[in-house]
Design an enzyme around this catalytic site. Sequence first.
Site, short mmCIF file in Angstrom:
data_model
loop_
_atom_site.label_atom_id
_atom_site.label_comp_id
_atom_site.label_asym_id
_atom_site.label_seq_id
_atom_site.Cartn_x
_atom_site.Cartn_y
_atom_site.Cartn_z
N ASP A 1 0.81 -1.22 0.00
CA ASP A 1 0.00 0.00 0.00
C ASP A 1 0.84 1.27 0.00
OD1 ASP A 1 1.03 -0.14 2.51
OD2 ASP A 1 -0.86 0.16 3.57
N GLY A 2 2.17 1.14 -0.08
CA GLY A 2 3.04 2.30 -0.17
C GLY A 2 3.67 2.74 1.13
N GLU A 3 3.34 2.08 2.25
CA GLU A 3 3.94 2.43 3.54
C GLU A 3 5.42 2.08 3.56
OE1 GLU A 3 1.86 0.50 6.66
OE2 GLU A 3 -0.04 1.53 6.30
N ARG B 1 11.76 25.67 0.77
CA ARG B 1 11.28 26.91 0.16
C ARG B 1 10.10 27.49 0.92
NH1 ARG B 1 11.20 24.72 -5.96
NH2 ARG B 1 11.02 22.77 -4.82
N ASP C 1 18.34 36.41 -8.93
CA ASP C 1 17.24 37.20 -8.37
C ASP C 1 17.75 37.97 -7.17
OD1 ASP C 1 17.01 35.44 -5.99
OD2 ASP C 1 16.19 34.00 -7.43
N LYS D 1 13.83 40.84 -11.87
CA LYS D 1 12.66 40.60 -12.73
C LYS D 1 11.42 41.15 -12.06
CE LYS D 1 12.29 35.88 -10.87
NZ LYS D 1 12.31 34.45 -11.18
N ASP E 1 15.07 24.15 -9.98
CA ASP E 1 13.94 23.23 -10.04
C ASP E 1 13.50 23.03 -11.49
OD1 ASP E 1 11.76 21.64 -9.59
OD2 ASP E 1 10.79 22.96 -8.15
N ALA F 1 14.10 25.27 -13.83
CA ALA F 1 15.13 26.00 -14.59
C ALA F 1 14.58 27.19 -15.37
CB ALA F 1 15.87 25.06 -15.54
N GLY F 2 13.31 27.53 -15.19
CA GLY F 2 12.74 28.65 -15.92
C GLY F 2 13.39 29.98 -15.58
#
Length: 320
Positions: free
Chosen positions: A40-42, A99, A178, A201, A231, A233-234
């Site tokens: 189940d992903g545990e 973040r 930035d 920007k 992340d 890359a934009g």
Amino acid sequence: MIAYDDIKIFCGNSNPEFAKTVCEKLGIPLGKSTVKTFADGEASVSLEETVRGSDVFLIQSTCKPVNDHLMELLVMIDACRRASAGRVTAVIPYFGYARQDRKAKSRDPISAKLVANMITAAGAQRVLTMDLHASQIQGFFDLPLDHLLGAPSFVDYYLNKFPEDKYNHEEFVVVSPDVGSVARARNFAQKVHMGLAIVDKRRAKANESEVMNVIGDVAGKTCILYDDMVDTAGSLCNAAKALVEVGGAKEVYACATHGVLSGPAYERLENSVIKEMLFLNTIPQVGNTPSGKIKFLDVAPVFARAIEHIHGATSIADLF
């Protein structure tokens, strides 16, 4: 200081090759464990050797899939604590959720603090990480945290690539992509003896495209964009484009500690004006551009030395 019987290193599934390299540098075997998932992903963790009284280091980046790797780390910490480990140190080369370190708007969570609380509650007694997105996250932990810096690795690389006896460093500029990364870029620029510029920007009006302004003289110069993570890359690729088209830069290199590289990141970097993209291997490489534009530096030796200092209760100041 407490003297622990021995040192044990275990890892999850986020970056096992990194953990193996750390163990090779320390001259010890990687601890035997099984970290998998139930149907189940545990998360399921089984330590296959004793850790009673040992100084245990758990190496696990909380990279994608972030929630799976974070849960593995928490369960591993709990397993060690319940097995009477002498001390448990969470070694997190890349700290996810970093973040979200403040309330940017009403009703926002502060997820970085939540994750810090979870790691502490699980039973970790110390944390070792590198280049947190925001330095104040160190204060989110009510336990000792060693914060390594990626800058020394980049400084060595670029001073070897562009030695001052062959290149005039007045013709090079370190660029912050930035305004928020200016302090980080300034410290890096001082160490490589280069100038500093900033890409700012902003949107003049709603629903209008961003306008890039270059603060500083980059005309005819070689630029090195410096950030802590990439992340999608934009922003990085747009900043590089602005340096060339608006600032008149000669060529653009880029480096960042953590290569998250989600979605269209590889394609964007391949099609950008960036000549070379450099990362540290805090996150495992999952692909590459056909041109080999993306490169990784190995910081496992840095973590190995830090672990050695922590185990021996000596200062890690020489790593900076």
